[in-house]
Design a protein around this motif. Structure first.
Motif, short mmCIF file in Angstrom:
data_model
loop_
_atom_site.label_atom_id
_atom_site.label_comp_id
_atom_site.label_asym_id
_atom_site.label_seq_id
_atom_site.Cartn_x
_atom_site.Cartn_y
_atom_site.Cartn_z
N LYS A 148 0.85 -1.20 0.00
CA LYS A 148 0.00 0.00 0.00
C LYS A 148 0.89 1.25 0.00
O LYS A 148 2.07 1.17 0.37
CB LYS A 148 -0.85 0.03 1.28
N GLN A 149 0.29 2.38 -0.34
CA GLN A 149 1.08 3.61 -0.40
C GLN A 149 1.22 4.28 0.96
O GLN A 149 0.25 4.34 1.72
CB GLN A 149 0.49 4.57 -1.41
N ILE A 150 2.41 4.82 1.19
CA ILE A 150 2.68 5.44 2.48
C ILE A 150 2.15 6.88 2.54
O ILE A 150 1.98 7.45 3.60
CB ILE A 150 4.21 5.37 2.75
N ALA A 151 1.90 7.46 1.36
CA ALA A 151 1.39 8.83 1.25
C ALA A 151 0.63 8.91 -0.07
O ALA A 151 0.78 8.01 -0.91
CB ALA A 151 2.57 9.81 1.27
N PRO A 152 -0.17 9.94 -0.30
CA PRO A 152 -0.89 10.01 -1.57
C PRO A 152 0.08 9.89 -2.76
O PRO A 152 1.12 10.56 -2.77
CB PRO A 152 -1.54 11.40 -1.54
N ALA A 153 -0.26 9.02 -3.72
CA ALA A 153 0.67 8.72 -4.81
C ALA A 153 1.15 9.97 -5.54
O ALA A 153 2.31 10.07 -5.94
CB ALA A 153 0.01 7.76 -5.80
N SER A 154 0.26 10.96 -5.67
CA SER A 154 0.61 12.18 -6.41
C SER A 154 1.77 12.94 -5.74
O SER A 154 2.42 13.76 -6.37
CB SER A 154 -0.60 13.10 -6.49
N GLN A 155 2.04 12.66 -4.46
CA GLN A 155 3.07 13.40 -3.73
C GLN A 155 4.47 12.82 -3.90
O GLN A 155 5.45 13.41 -3.45
CB GLN A 155 2.73 13.43 -2.23
N ASP A 156 4.57 11.62 -4.53
CA ASP A 156 5.89 10.99 -4.70
C ASP A 156 6.70 11.02 -3.40
O ASP A 156 7.88 11.43 -3.38
CB ASP A 156 6.69 11.68 -5.81
#
Ligand code: GAL
Length: 339
Positions: free
Chosen positions: A255-263
């Motif tokens: 899962k992503q650790i932060a919103p994907a758009s934030q890289d």
């Protein structure tokens, strides 16, 4: 509507919640993600792709020295120490190497990590050793009887006989130590247990079929969390994590650790470490904000993670403080951003 007494107890509760922040702010122990981080000499900390070792009451930070004006045939690993995680004292070059395996110009030494062996009372440094084209794909070890070094080069090898590039470090609550390494031909990464003297690999603990770099691992509230970045070189990407009840798995989906758009807020994971205080345990995300054209000016993104029930979230970067005795953190929501 609350009566006067109700308001009074509300005010007391609010004050109690704010007190740690007020006292921490007063001590100005702020960690400022993305900012130039100066050491006790007033020089920018050079500890990229680094690792943290908590030994005694002190935190030691080892990393790549990327400062300018160095002899390109040599590499140095720096060592800094701190008692509060904010103020870091330069302790010197823990290791200085001149191409120990004759890999040629622009050979690579990256991601140094130091382990302590309770068996031998020695400190063992692992690092990624490579040639300019990243084809050698070995780890190297160096040893010292003092945490700050000087470390003496031991050897280079392929862990479990496999190609190894980015490495990560993990020591479990029971003291067992692990090396995480990315292995391209297997399209994934390995968690491998180290021997008691920390000088070799004992066995494979897990293989995760996800090609991840900057591998990091932490054990928190009965769950293991593994974290890494996708393979985009120096460019940031959305870092991902998975969880398991046992190191050997089974591991959850990533899962992503932060919103994907934030890289990952422009950073790449390098380590997760825990501050176990008297009041709370805080898990810290330690990342690098790489500047490929001026690597010496690469920055650090450290933030306390929001953990629990199998989720691990990296909040938006903002200045924060931590009391290493209590483990209590205070994130300033309206603080200045990176400079
Ligand atoms: C990154 C890796 C760094 C460095 C870089 C070189 O993906 O995490 O440690 O090897 O690639 O391009």
């Amino acid at each position: 509507m609350p009566n006067v007494k109700g308001f009074q107890s509300l005010a007391v509760a609010l004050l109690a919640a704010l007190l740690p922040c007020l006292s921490q702010a007063a001590s100005s122990n702020q960690i400022r993600p993305g900012a130039v981080w100066l050491d006790n000499r007033g020089q920018p900390i050079q500890a990229h792709g680094g690792g943290i070792l908590h030994y005694g009451h002190t935190w030691y930070w080892f990393g790549e020295d990327r400062s300018t004006g160095q002899d390109p045939r040599k590499h140095s690993v720096t060592c800094y120490s701190s008692s509060d995680l904010e103020h870091w004292k330069f302790r010197g070059y823990a290791l200085q190497l001149s191409d120990p395996e004759h890999l040629g110009p622009h050979w690579v030494l990256e991601r140094p990590k130091v382990y302590y062996s309770p068996l031998t009372h020695h400190f063992v440094m692992y690092m990624h050793l490579d040639n300019a084209h990243y084809r050698y794909a070995h780890v190297a070890t160096a040893i010292s009887s003092r945490i700050t070094g000087p470390y003496k080069y031991v050897r280079s090898f392929r862990p479990l006989g496999l190609e190894s590039r980015d490495i990560g470090q993990f020591v479990d609550d029971d003291g067992s130590a692990y090396l995480i390494f990315e292995s391209r031909p297997s399209h994934g990464f390995y968690i491998a247990q180290l021997s008691a003297d920390r000088l070799s690999i004992e066995k494979q603990t897990a293989f995760l079929a996800m090609p991840l770099e900057g591998g990091a691992l932490v054990h928190d509230q009965g769950l293991y969390y593994v974290l890494g970045s996708h393979m985009t070189g120096w460019r940031p990407n959305p870092n991902v994590y998975a969880t398991a009840k046992a190191l050997s798995g089974p591991w959850s989906e990533f899962k992503q650790i932060a919103p994907a758009s934030q890289d990952t807020y422009g950073s790449q994971s390098t380590m997760l470490f825990k501050v176990t205080g008297k009041k709370q345990t805080t898990v810290v995300f330690m990342g690098d904000i790489w500047k490929p054209r001026s690597l010496w000016d690469s920055r650090y993104l450290w933030m306390p993670l929001q953990m629990g029930d199998g989720t691990m979230l990296l909040p938006p970067p903002s200045p924060w403080t931590i009391d290493t005795k209590t483990g209590v953190t205070c994130v300033s929501a309206c603080g200045a951003g990176p400079n």
